[in-house]
Design an enzyme around this catalytic site. Structure first.
Site, PDB file in Angstrom:
ATOM      1  CG  ASP A 172      19.546  28.212 -57.317  1.00  0.00           C
ATOM      2  OD1 ASP A 172      20.413  27.626 -57.017  1.00  0.00           O
ATOM      3  OD2 ASP A 172      19.253  29.470 -56.937  1.00  0.00           O
TER       4      ASP A 172
ATOM      5  CD  GLU B  46      -9.246  19.908 -39.808  1.00  0.00           C
ATOM      6  OE1 GLU B  46      -9.437  20.625 -40.839  1.00  0.00           O
ATOM      7  OE2 GLU B  46      -8.687  20.482 -38.696  1.00  0.00           O
TER       8      GLU B  46
END
Ligand code: GLA
Length: 727
Positions: free
Chosen positions: A532, A612
């Site tokens: 928030d 990877e």
């Protein structure tokens, strides 16, 4: 610019593209006359409609005038008990239990710069003006100061309310909203950001229906379920057309954002601390401050609204030294080891990360007390020397020797029943005497309204942070509040606890950042349960979600980025199958989806395949090169997988419009007869740009109005990064 017309009591706030106006009328009631695209006319109060509506009460002074009722007029800060039956902004009364608030205009004042709110997060910086408007309830003497901050350049208007008891008796406050916005129309959509744990901030949009609707939290945190940010917009508003009103609350606790479509087809939005379990006692002379809310009105669709919030959050909310700084690439050990580690295993992960070019090693949960499982030791913030001989200093030094920074996970708001802290101070946990408190993840919440509890936790934290070169903290919060009662608040004052808790969290984070000003703080609450604007005042980045599966992340990040800048979203490449939903996706695509955020890895590097591992240097190179464009540029939503069920695309354009980065994810293959056509956005129509993909050079106008063609990709969960550079 703030323009005051004291003769007519008309007060106007102008930003670059918008105008907001209010007027105190002949009865000194403060009415809201306008919020929308910028208008140069002086008095817009002709827009306020008076009509005999029947069955709507008329204030005493209005005498026989039946066309004057608070129930029908647009209010600047709605009252209660005096004839306005729509959503109230404020509710208070004397000890006898009656509730009535009748606010009348007293005076106003223009103040240079931006107001600040003690103990609460607020926008700040240069380029602000403040308007302070004083209203008073004649019978109780309660005074409400409405504060308006105007940031003209960024089209942002902030609001807060300070309530002071200027009367002679005690007053009990049961509601004090931060924002009330009355719009003289109800043909609007409401957009909210909803979900749950591992599926935060999914966008939801629906037309306003008669009555009250909205979102909120009564969990003590802003929550995974709903976000304290809502949009009201035209039914047909899209990315670049339609009027949109965005409202955000700078608050990390229980909140309410409610909209009422009234009988007269107008809409009222109120936003603030949730009135559930809220009481605040105000003795004569005492004040209460409602947290700040921020408003943006965009006459031209959602994208300009997003840009205004992004700019304002980056430049006026996030604090130095992190505001414009590039965030380090981190490697976090949580999904790699959970609690099963020792110093050697951690240093191995860090060594591997350093060799690949990562910059920050974060030691997650499990380093303190005797925590080898998640059911003990929260509250005992001292290192577990059995696991980590030589303490954090040894580990941090080893990590530093590798050329990396060292960061640490903490969860300071909690205590486990199985901890030294709880055994010594059982009263430090929130609980109702005589009733065993609810556990969640086998933990209880500390009563942070009490200074001695905050001091006890902070003293431990300060020691830990001083014990080693710790440059980053991940501050977690893994359960909502229950049993909200304190041993130190009497009777009705228990109703202050939810808010006092949030003030306690803010105070702790403020203290930590004052003592360790260079610390990079990342807030987290079981993933994105407290993402928030309040938290962003303290921590420039927040962990977006525990869900790191790329498909679900696209939706979570899309909702989040509607208001929160990409530079605030923690985004990590995790192992597959995904720990949350078991889906496997290519490593390359996981990198692409995380790239626009605060990039990092959360997996065991020692378990990656050669292919990877070989991709990581390229991913880091992309983050170094294009992270600044994602984090500092203008962000555009081009396509949403949630809408088309096939692909997702976002782009960011640098401020000088010389570089644009396009993150394209081909989520689900479909038999299609044509290539995907993506009209790009935000480029300079006159400049010429070269595509990194094909080498083609076209004008900005060509890329935007003609579009970029992407040949169909075969397979699912694929993607590509395309860069356009001006030539
Ligand atoms: C929460 C966080 C995770 C991790 C764990 C550790 O779930 O969201 O990232 O830190 O706690 O217990």
């Amino acid at each position: 610019m703030i323009v005051l017309d004291p003769q007519n009591n008309v007060f106007t706030l102008h930003t670059k593209h918008t105008t907001y106006q209010m007027k105190a009328d002949q009865y000194r009631v403060l009415l809201h006359s306008y919020y929308g695209p910028r208008v140069r006319d002086g008095d817009l109060s002709y827009l306020i409609q008076y009509a005999d509506r029947g069955a709507s009460p008329n204030p005493n002074e209005a005498g026989h005038r039946r066309d004057y009722s608070l129930d029908t007029l647009p209010q600047e800060y709605s009252t209660c008990g005096v004839g306005d039956y729509r959503l109230p902004s404020i509710e208070f009364g004397p000890e006898d239990g009656s509730r009535l608030a009748d606010l009348r205009y007293v005076n106003c004042q223009l103040v240079p710069g931006k107001y600040s709110l003690e103990g609460l997060p607020a926008f700040h910086g240069q380029g602000w003006e403040t308007l302070s408007v004083i209203l008073r309830d004649p019978s109780s003497g309660v005074e409400v100061e409405l504060l308006y901050g105007v940031c003209e350049e960024d089209d942002l208007i902030t609001r807060a309310a300070r309530l002071t008891n200027r009367g002679s008796g005690d007053v009990r406050l049961c509601q004090a909203m931060s924002l009330c916005l009355d719009l003289s129309r109800a043909d609007l959509d409401l957009i909210t950001f909803d979900g749950g744990h591992v599926r935060e901030r999914n966008l939801d949009r629906a037309p306003l229906r008669p009555g009250v609707q909205g979102v909120g939290s009564v969990r003590g945190t802003s929550s995974h379920q709903h976000n304290p940010f809502v949009i009201l917009c035209d039914h047909d508003a899209g990315e670049d057309h339609g009027v949109c009103y965005g409202a955000a609350l700078l608050y990390s606790g229980s909140f309410l954002a409610a909209v009422e479509r009234s009988q007269f087809e107008d809409a009222r939005l109120v936003m603030g601390i949730h009135p559930h379990h809220f009481r605040w006692a105000l003795a004569p002379g005492e004040s209460f401050t409602a947290p700040e809310a921020a408003l943006v009105c965009s006459p031209d669709g959602l994208t300009p609204m997003t840009h205004r919030f992004h700019r304002a959050i980056r430049e006026h909310l996030i604090q130095d030294p992190h505001a414009g700084a590039r965030r380090p690439v981190l490697i976090n050990n949580w999904e790699a080891t959970e609690f099963d580690f020792d110093a050697e295993r951690l240093v191995d992960i860090a060594r591997e990360g350093a060799a690949l070019g990562m910059e920050l090693f974060v030691l997650d949960d499990g380093w303190f007390g005797c925590r080898d499982t998640d059911d003990n030791s929260l509250g005992d913030w001292f290192v577990n020397e059995k696991k980590l001989p030589g303490g954090l200093k040894y580990l941090a030094d080893e990590v530093n020797k590798l050329g990396m920074k060292f960061g640490l996970w903490v969860e300071p708001e909690m205590v486990c029943p199985d901890s030294n802290l709880f055994r010594a101070h059982p009263d430090y946990a929130l609980q109702i005497p005589g009733r065993p408190p609810m556990l969640s993840r086998t933990q209880l919440v500390l009563d942070l309204s009490r200074k001695e509890v905050r001091d006890c936790i902070y003293d431990q934290l300060r020691k830990v942070l001083s014990s080693a070169n710790i440059e980053y903290v991940k501050w977690d919060m893994n359960r909502p509040l229950t049993d909200v009662a304190s041993f130190c608040l009497e009777g009705e004052r228990q109703g202050e606890l939810f808010h006092r808790y949030v003030l306690g969290v803010y105070e702790l984070q403020e203290r930590m950042l004052t003592d360790f000003p260079h610390l990079l703080l990342e807030n987290c609450a079981s993933g994105g349960g407290r993402f928030d604007p309040g938290m962003l005042y303290y921590s420039p980045q927040i962990w977006t979600s525990d869900n790191m599966d790329v498909v679900e992340r696209l939706r979570i990040q899309e909702g989040t980025a509607l208001i929160y800048p990409l530079s605030t979203m923690g985004a990590h490449v995790a192992a597959c199958p995904s720990h949350t939903n078991g889906r496997s996706t290519p490593f390359e695509t996981r990198g692409l989806v995380s790239l626009p955020g605060c990039f990092g890895y959360e997996l065991d590097l020692t378990k990656l395949t050669e292919e990877e591992l070989a991709m990581i240097p390229g991913q880091l190179e992309n983050y170094r090169k294009y992270g600044p464009v994602f984090h500092g540029g203008d962000y555009y939503r081009l396509a949403s997988y949630g809408e088309n069920g096939e692909y997702d695309a976002l782009m960011s354009v640098s401020k000088d419009k010389r570089t644009a980065v396009l993150d394209y994810v081909h989520v689900m293959s479909r038999q299609r007869r044509r290539d995907v056509l993506l009209p790009l956005r935000g480029l300079d129509a006159e400049k010429r740009y070269r595509s990194s993909e094909t080498g083609e050079i076209r004008s900005g106008a060509g890329w935007m109005y003609g579009g970029l063609l992407l040949p169909n990709m075969k397979g699912d969960f694929l993607g590509k990064l395309i860069v356009l550079e001006a030539v």
